[in-house]
Design a protein around this motif. Structure first.
Motif, PDB file in Angstrom:
ATOM      1  N   ILE A 142       0.849  -1.195   0.000  1.00 57.71           N
ATOM      2  CA  ILE A 142       0.000   0.000   0.000  1.00 57.71           C
ATOM      3  C   ILE A 142       0.883   1.244   0.000  1.00 57.71           C
ATOM      4  CG2 ILE A 142      -1.739   1.323   1.282  1.00 57.71           C
ATOM      5  CD1 ILE A 142      -2.826  -1.291   2.339  1.00 57.71           C
ATOM      6  N   GLY A 143       1.951   1.181   0.791  1.00 59.10           N
ATOM      7  CA  GLY A 143       2.889   2.305   0.850  1.00 59.10           C
ATOM      8  C   GLY A 143       3.467   2.632  -0.526  1.00 59.10           C
ATOM      9  N   GLU A 144       3.693   1.572  -1.310  1.00 61.46           N
ATOM     10  CA  GLU A 144       4.289   1.797  -2.628  1.00 61.46           C
ATOM     11  C   GLU A 144       3.287   2.302  -3.655  1.00 61.46           C
ATOM     12  OE1 GLU A 144       7.949  -1.420  -2.693  1.00 61.46           O
ATOM     13  OE2 GLU A 144       6.021  -1.955  -3.561  1.00 61.46           O
ATOM     14  N   MET A 145       2.021   2.137  -3.324  1.00 62.82           N
ATOM     15  CA  MET A 145       0.998   2.509  -4.304  1.00 62.82           C
ATOM     16  C   MET A 145       0.828   4.018  -4.404  1.00 62.82           C
ATOM     17  SD  MET A 145      -1.918  -0.360  -3.918  1.00 62.82           S
ATOM     18  CE  MET A 145      -1.617  -2.005  -4.519  1.00 62.82           C
ATOM     19  N   PHE A 146       1.202   4.714  -3.355  1.00 59.76           N
ATOM     20  CA  PHE A 146       1.046   6.171  -3.381  1.00 59.76           C
ATOM     21  C   PHE A 146       2.400   6.841  -3.206  1.00 59.76           C
ATOM     22  CE2 PHE A 146      -2.665   4.180  -1.495  1.00 59.76           C
ATOM     23  CZ  PHE A 146      -3.624   4.537  -2.422  1.00 59.76           C
ATOM     24  N   ALA A 147       2.582   7.929  -3.914  1.00 60.31           N
ATOM     25  CA  ALA A 147       3.779   8.746  -3.764  1.00 60.31           C
ATOM     26  C   ALA A 147       5.045   7.912  -3.853  1.00 60.31           C
ATOM     27  CB  ALA A 147       3.729   9.502  -2.433  1.00 60.31           C
ATOM     28  N   SER A 148       5.099   6.981  -4.836  1.00 59.76           N
ATOM     29  CA  SER A 148       6.289   6.156  -4.972  1.00 59.76           C
ATOM     30  C   SER A 148       6.592   5.973  -6.451  1.00 59.76           C
ATOM     31  CB  SER A 148       6.063   4.807  -4.301  1.00 59.76           C
ATOM     32  OG  SER A 148       7.173   3.972  -4.523  1.00 59.76           O
ATOM     33  N   GLN A 149       7.853   5.808  -6.797  1.00 59.82           N
ATOM     34  CA  GLN A 149       8.258   5.634  -8.186  1.00 59.82           C
ATOM     35  C   GLN A 149       8.803   4.243  -8.459  1.00 59.82           C
ATOM     36  OE1 GLN A 149       7.873   8.100 -10.604  1.00 59.82           O
ATOM     37  NE2 GLN A 149       6.734   9.079  -8.946  1.00 59.82           N
ATOM     38  N   ARG A 150       8.896   3.449  -7.418  1.00 54.84           N
ATOM     39  CA  ARG A 150       9.488   2.116  -7.578  1.00 54.84           C
ATOM     40  C   ARG A 150       8.727   1.108  -6.729  1.00 54.84           C
ATOM     41  NH1 ARG A 150      14.477   5.088  -7.317  1.00 54.84           N
ATOM     42  NH2 ARG A 150      14.238   4.950  -5.076  1.00 54.84           N
ATOM     43  N   GLY A 151       8.946  -0.162  -7.025  1.00 54.23           N
ATOM     44  CA  GLY A 151       8.364  -1.227  -6.209  1.00 54.23           C
ATOM     45  C   GLY A 151       7.170  -1.869  -6.890  1.00 54.23           C
ATOM     46  N   LEU A 152       6.786  -3.028  -6.400  1.00 52.89           N
ATOM     47  CA  LEU A 152       5.702  -3.785  -7.024  1.00 52.89           C
ATOM     48  C   LEU A 152       4.361  -3.084  -6.849  1.00 52.89           C
ATOM     49  CD1 LEU A 152       6.830  -7.383  -5.987  1.00 52.89           C
ATOM     50  CD2 LEU A 152       7.066  -6.283  -8.213  1.00 52.89           C
ATOM     51  N   GLY A 153       4.169  -2.428  -5.721  1.00 49.02           N
ATOM     52  CA  GLY A 153       2.939  -1.668  -5.492  1.00 49.02           C
ATOM     53  C   GLY A 153       2.804  -0.559  -6.525  1.00 49.02           C
ATOM     54  N   TYR A 154       3.936   0.105  -6.796  1.00 49.11           N
ATOM     55  CA  TYR A 154       3.949   1.157  -7.817  1.00 49.11           C
ATOM     56  C   TYR A 154       3.613   0.582  -9.187  1.00 49.11           C
ATOM     57  CZ  TYR A 154       6.069   3.939 -11.516  1.00 49.11           C
ATOM     58  OH  TYR A 154       6.288   4.604 -12.689  1.00 49.11           O
ATOM     59  N   LEU A 155       4.193  -0.590  -9.505  1.00 48.62           N
ATOM     60  CA  LEU A 155       3.941  -1.236 -10.799  1.00 48.62           C
ATOM     61  C   LEU A 155       2.445  -1.477 -11.008  1.00 48.62           C
ATOM     62  CD1 LEU A 155       6.476  -4.069 -11.715  1.00 48.62           C
ATOM     63  CD2 LEU A 155       6.110  -1.849 -12.814  1.00 48.62           C
ATOM     64  N   VAL A 156       1.796  -1.963  -9.953  1.00 46.43           N
ATOM     65  CA  VAL A 156       0.362  -2.233 -10.038  1.00 46.43           C
ATOM     66  C   VAL A 156      -0.399  -0.936 -10.313  1.00 46.43           C
ATOM     67  CG1 VAL A 156      -1.679  -3.000  -8.739  1.00 46.43           C
ATOM     68  CG2 VAL A 156       0.456  -4.277  -8.561  1.00 46.43           C
ATOM     69  N   MET A 157      -0.101   0.116  -9.513  1.00 40.68           N
ATOM     70  CA  MET A 157      -0.810   1.386  -9.679  1.00 40.68           C
ATOM     71  C   MET A 157      -0.549   1.982 -11.052  1.00 40.68           C
ATOM     72  SD  MET A 157      -2.811   1.878  -7.375  1.00 40.68           S
ATOM     73  CE  MET A 157      -3.464   3.515  -7.128  1.00 40.68           C
ATOM     74  N   ASN A 158       0.722   1.874 -11.502  1.00 45.03           N
ATOM     75  CA  ASN A 158       1.112   2.423 -12.795  1.00 45.03           C
ATOM     76  C   ASN A 158       0.365   1.716 -13.925  1.00 45.03           C
ATOM     77  OD1 ASN A 158       2.738   4.275 -14.232  1.00 45.03           O
ATOM     78  ND2 ASN A 158       4.055   2.568 -14.896  1.00 45.03           N
ATOM     79  N   ALA A 159       0.252   0.377 -13.794  1.00 47.89           N
ATOM     80  CA  ALA A 159      -0.460  -0.405 -14.817  1.00 47.89           C
ATOM     81  C   ALA A 159      -1.935  -0.029 -14.835  1.00 47.89           C
ATOM     82  CB  ALA A 159      -0.289  -1.896 -14.531  1.00 47.89           C
ATOM     83  N   ILE A 160      -2.507   0.210 -13.657  1.00 49.53           N
ATOM     84  CA  ILE A 160      -3.916   0.621 -13.595  1.00 49.53           C
ATOM     85  C   ILE A 160      -4.069   1.977 -14.289  1.00 49.53           C
ATOM     86  CG2 ILE A 160      -5.799   1.361 -12.069  1.00 49.53           C
ATOM     87  CD1 ILE A 160      -4.837  -0.720 -10.050  1.00 49.53           C
ATOM     88  N   GLY A 161      -3.128   2.871 -13.987  1.00 48.31           N
ATOM     89  CA  GLY A 161      -3.177   4.215 -14.587  1.00 48.31           C
ATOM     90  C   GLY A 161      -3.128   4.151 -16.109  1.00 48.31           C
ATOM     91  N   GLY A 162      -2.293   3.245 -16.662  1.00 51.22           N
ATOM     92  CA  GLY A 162      -2.178   3.127 -18.117  1.00 51.22           C
ATOM     93  C   GLY A 162      -3.158   2.120 -18.701  1.00 51.22           C
ATOM     94  N   HIS A 163      -4.085   1.674 -17.907  1.00 52.92           N
ATOM     95  CA  HIS A 163      -5.047   0.638 -18.258  1.00 52.92           C
ATOM     96  C   HIS A 163      -4.383  -0.586 -18.888  1.00 52.92           C
ATOM     97  CE1 HIS A 163      -9.056  -0.870 -18.407  1.00 52.92           C
ATOM     98  NE2 HIS A 163      -8.901  -1.232 -19.676  1.00 52.92           N
ATOM     99  N   ASP A 164      -3.267  -0.997 -18.279  1.00 53.08           N
ATOM    100  CA  ASP A 164      -2.570  -2.200 -18.720  1.00 53.08           C
ATOM    101  C   ASP A 164      -3.003  -3.342 -17.802  1.00 53.08           C
ATOM    102  OD1 ASP A 164      -0.860  -4.151 -19.490  1.00 53.08           O
ATOM    103  OD2 ASP A 164       0.986  -3.012 -19.137  1.00 53.08           O
ATOM    104  N   VAL A 165      -4.185  -3.890 -18.062  1.00 58.27           N
ATOM    105  CA  VAL A 165      -4.766  -4.904 -17.167  1.00 58.27           C
ATOM    106  C   VAL A 165      -3.885  -6.152 -17.106  1.00 58.27           C
ATOM    107  CG1 VAL A 165      -6.810  -6.299 -16.676  1.00 58.27           C
ATOM    108  CG2 VAL A 165      -7.061  -4.024 -17.672  1.00 58.27           C
ATOM    109  N   ARG A 166      -3.267  -6.497 -18.247  1.00 60.40           N
ATOM    110  CA  ARG A 166      -2.407  -7.694 -18.300  1.00 60.40           C
ATOM    111  C   ARG A 166      -1.269  -7.587 -17.295  1.00 60.40           C
ATOM    112  NH1 ARG A 166       0.811  -9.202 -22.846  1.00 60.40           N
ATOM    113  NH2 ARG A 166       0.800 -11.447 -22.539  1.00 60.40           N
ATOM    114  N   THR A 167      -0.562  -6.458 -17.315  1.00 59.79           N
ATOM    115  CA  THR A 167       0.574  -6.267 -16.404  1.00 59.79           C
ATOM    116  C   THR A 167       0.098  -6.234 -14.953  1.00 59.79           C
ATOM    117  OG1 THR A 167       1.673  -5.012 -18.120  1.00 59.79           O
ATOM    118  CG2 THR A 167       2.535  -4.781 -15.876  1.00 59.79           C
TER     119      THR A 167
END
Lengths: 245, 286
Positions: free
Chosen positions: A189-214
């Motif tokens: 959860i910590g990585e999902m907000f205000a973060s540029q790295r980490g698996l949490g960030y990857l998930v949020m970033n993929a959601i932002g780009g609508h990359d459901v597969r990733t």
């Protein structure tokens, strides 16, 4: 043997359910199991993926160290000192049920962006169950064992290392199991907000780009890892309880 | 009955120390009150004056809830008396168990995470005794309590009687000069209790330690002891001390002696009224 087939059945049922859901909502919302697995393998083979894993791993490791050692120390102290334990218990239980995401802005302000905020967030998730389990484990040690320790004139460090820890160990492992899952949750959860790295960030970033597969692939990798570690801890947990009874 | 059967084998008697026993542990005017005195506090014990003689086997009997266990706690240093003084080997006992005192509890005090052998070695290891010496003492103790075949077993694999023997062995290896036992055989069946009583007598003879046994079983006290202290109902005081006059070399077969029935009967005469009081039935007897 029986348990293994049960586990397999559960996995098959979950995958089937996933496939059915995929058929209902379509690839726009949920990719198919096969498709997700393919993307996961692709991710695991790519060089850009591993720095994110390392980032999450380091944050998780620090958080776990703090949650486990801090939780054990505070839990043992509260378990030995009855009055302190009774005062602390309702406070701990309310903190435990508090949705800690509401504290995240405060943590970000206090620790800044980056690793320390994630570690702090992971730790506050994991430390409270470890404290509660440890405290209760120490409290339920039969008094006759503590009296025996006094007859043998053990020093306080000897008392903790040779009586309290081994006597409470089966319960401690249960606490560590719960603590592990929640620490991982906190870090992600910590990585999902205000973060540029980490698996949490990857998930949020993929959601932002609508990359459901990733998104689905990262979640699959995370879930599988967490389930495997948790199963390992559960196995130890069960063995401990069997030996103690 | 005071035959000198054991004279040749008993180091105490050979040394001539036995006939004039010295005070080994003493309680003077000891009371224990739980909570605040006068404000709903519970007066559990005393005042008690008691002298344990060097090397004797002393038993304490009394109605349930009379403070027998409190007496043991105070004497061992596990708990501090509200009033009065406790001394062991001439030194005051103050809230700490002195070196040379061993306690065996009623409850199972074995450590379930250690094998029988490691349970017995536990105290020696913590005390930093030389490993070779630990090896020697534990092997002897395991044999002494008849658990040689179970040395590698865990307590969970043992019966209640065997676990209690582990606790006795764990106390024995520390070479205590005063052994306190709090109803150690209370949870065991009658036959096992008789056998354990014999083992306890053997241990007492071989170690030369002073023993104080707390028990609710009058026959056990009559059979094992040199002297028996009878306690009143709460707050427990010692209302009578009875000398049995048994020879040092003795075992449970002493129950067939004439004197045994007389001692047991005398204990019951003393205890009957106190037990009725403890049960809230005082005055109900005739």
């Amino acid at each position: 043997m029986h348990r293994k087939t049960d586990t397999l059945l559960v996995i098959v049922a979950l995958v089937a359910l996933w496939q059915v859901l995929h058929w209902i909502v379509g690839s726009v919302a949920l990719t198919s199991p096969a498709d997700t697995l393919a993307r996961a393998v692709e991710l695991l083979g790519s060089a850009t993926f591993w720095p994110h894993v390392a980032e999450t791993g380091v944050a998780l490791l620090y958080s776990l160290l703090l949650a486990v050692f801090g939780g054990l120390t505070i839990g043992i102290a509260l378990g030995i000192n009855r009055l302190a334990g009774e005062v602390a218990e309702p406070i701990l239980v309310s903190l435990y049920s508090l949705p800690k995401i509401t504290l995240y802005p405060v943590i970000l302000l206090a620790f800044g962006l980056g690793l320390s905020a994630k570690v702090a967030f992971g730790t506050i998730h994991g430390i409270i169950p470890v404290i509660i389990f440890t405290m209760n484990a120490v409290r339920t040690i039969p008094p006759v064992m503590l009296r025996s320790a006094r007859v043998m004139r053990l020093s306080p460090p000897q008392l903790v290392s040779t009586i309290i820890l081994p006597a409470a160990l089966p319960e401690l492992v249960s606490g560590l199991r719960v603590g592990f899952s929640l620490t991982l949750l906190g870090v992600l959860i910590g990585e999902m907000f205000a973060s540029q790295r980490g698996l949490g960030y990857l998930v949020m970033n993929a959601i932002g780009g609508h990359d459901v597969r990733t998104m689905m692939a990262v979640v699959l990798i995370l879930a599988t890892t967490a389930v495997l570690i948790s199963a390992g801890l559960l196995h130890i947990d069960r063995r401990m309880h069997r030996r103690a009874s | 009955m005071k035959a000198n059967v054991a004279a040749k084998r008993d180091p105490h008697e050979e040394a001539g120390a036995y006939p004039a026993p010295a005070a080994h542990a003493e309680l003077k005017g000891v009371s224990r009150i739980y909570g605040v005195p006068g404000h709903g506090g519970v007066h559990a014990l005393g005042p008690v004056d008691l002298t344990l003689r060097q090397g004797e086997f002393f038993s304490v009997v009394g109605p349930s809830g009379c403070g027998k266990s409190t007496l043991l706690d105070v004497l061992s240093g596990l708990s501090v008396p509200t009033e009065g003084a406790v001394t062991f080997e001439g030194k005051p006992v103050a809230g700490k168990v002195p070196d040379g005192v061993g306690v065996v509890f009623q409850e199972d005090a074995t450590f379930p995470w250690l094998t029988v052998w490691d349970n017995i070695a536990f105290g020696l290891r913590r005390a930093g005794v030389d490993p070779a010496e630990i090896e020697r003492r534990v092997n002897y103790a395991v044999g002494f309590v008849g658990l040689k075949d179970f040395a590698k077993a865990y307590p969970v694999q043992l019966s209640g009687g065997m676990r209690q023997r582990v606790c006795i062995a764990r106390t024995l290896v520390m070479r205590p000069r005063l052994i306190l036992l709090d109803e150690p055989f209370g949870a065991l069946d009658a036959q096992t209790r008789l056998i354990m009583g014999d083992e306890l007598l053997k241990l007492w003879r071989e170690t030369g330690a002073t023993v104080m046994l707390i028990t609710h079983a009058l026959d056990e006290a009559a059979m094992l002891s040199d002297r028996i202290g009878v306690m009143s109902s709460r707050p427990g005081r010692i209302i009578e001390e009875i000398e049995t006059g048994w020879p040092r070399e003795r075992d449970s077969r002493i129950a067939s002696e004439d004197g045994f029935g007389q001692i047991t009967a005398r204990l019951w005469r003393l205890l009957r009224e106190e037990s009725l009081k403890a049960a809230g039935l005082a005055g109900g007897g005739s």
